[in-house]
Design a protein around this motif. Structure first.
Motif, PDB file in Angstrom:
ATOM      1  N   SER A  27       4.984  24.793 -17.146  1.00  0.00           N
ATOM      2  CA  SER A  27       6.792  24.886 -16.348  1.00  0.00           C
ATOM      3  C   SER A  27       7.622  24.594 -17.457  1.00  0.00           C
ATOM      4  CB  SER A  27       6.892  24.249 -15.084  1.00  0.00           C
ATOM      5  OG  SER A  27       7.867  24.220 -14.564  1.00  0.00           O
ATOM      6  N   TYR A  42       7.752  28.929 -14.200  1.00  0.00           N
ATOM      7  CA  TYR A  42       6.544  28.306 -13.419  1.00  0.00           C
ATOM      8  C   TYR A  42       5.545  29.321 -14.133  1.00  0.00           C
ATOM      9  CZ  TYR A  42       9.058  25.043 -10.928  1.00  0.00           C
ATOM     10  OH  TYR A  42       9.924  23.917 -10.214  1.00  0.00           O
ATOM     11  N   LYS A  53       3.070  28.300  -9.434  1.00  0.00           N
ATOM     12  CA  LYS A  53       4.149  28.648  -8.645  1.00  0.00           C
ATOM     13  C   LYS A  53       3.693  28.373  -7.085  1.00  0.00           C
ATOM     14  CE  LYS A  53       6.393  31.952 -10.401  1.00  0.00           C
ATOM     15  NZ  LYS A  53       6.850  33.324 -10.803  1.00  0.00           N
ATOM     16  N   THR A 109       6.471  21.440  -8.815  1.00  0.00           N
ATOM     17  CA  THR A 109       7.916  21.874  -8.858  1.00  0.00           C
ATOM     18  C   THR A 109       8.401  20.686  -9.982  1.00  0.00           C
ATOM     19  OG1 THR A 109       7.991  21.801  -6.508  1.00  0.00           O
ATOM     20  CG2 THR A 109      10.115  21.254  -7.722  1.00  0.00           C
ATOM     21  N   SER A 138      11.687  18.920 -12.283  1.00  0.00           N
ATOM     22  CA  SER A 138      13.075  18.566 -11.869  1.00  0.00           C
ATOM     23  C   SER A 138      13.316  17.689 -12.987  1.00  0.00           C
ATOM     24  CB  SER A 138      13.256  17.818 -10.710  1.00  0.00           C
ATOM     25  OG  SER A 138      12.260  16.678 -10.422  1.00  0.00           O
TER      26      SER A 138
END
Length: 129
Positions: free
Chosen positions: A49, A60, A65, A69, A71
């Motif tokens: 990612s 991703y 996927k 996640t 961030s």
């Protein structure tokens, strides 16, 4: 001096979760994309990612996927990779790396030689079945 330090790896059962952190120093997040890569024993490194604050982009690989996640907390210069529904095939050493803010693409992180200039030392993730 650019430095990247990963943390958060460990041993988890299949179906569990882990959150990896990549703490960066020596540069501004606006100037770089941050990518996560992994390498399992006997296998080639693969891109997982990436995130770019400059372009507002995330990407991703297909296998993660919907489960992972990415961030960032620019105030802390830290990028996170939240990994849910972990599978034994996610077992690997996970590395974060910094590259051009325009290289947060599936093609870039999936390249045999990703155009990322700075790399951390890695953190081990082991998922038991």
């Amino acid at each position: 001096e650019v430095q990247l330090v990963e943390s958060g790896g460990g041993l988890v059962q299949a179906g569990g979760s882990l959150r990896l952190s990549c703490a960066a120093s020596g540069f501004s997040f606006d100037d770089y994309a941050i990518g996560w890569f992994r390498q399992a024993p006997g296998k080639e490194r693969e891109g997982v990612s990436c995130i770019s604050s400059r372009t507002g982009t995330t990407a991703y690989r297909g296998a993660v996927k919907g489960r992972f996640t990415i961030s960032s907390d620019n105030a802390k210069n830290t990028v996170y990779l939240q990994m849910n529904s972990l599978k034994p095939e996610d077992t690997a050493v996970y590395y974060c790396a910094a590259g051009s803010p325009y290289d947060c693409t599936i093609a870039a992180i999936g390249a045999s030689r990703p155009p990322y200039d700075y790399w951390g030392q890695g953190t081990q993730v082991t998922v038991s079945s």
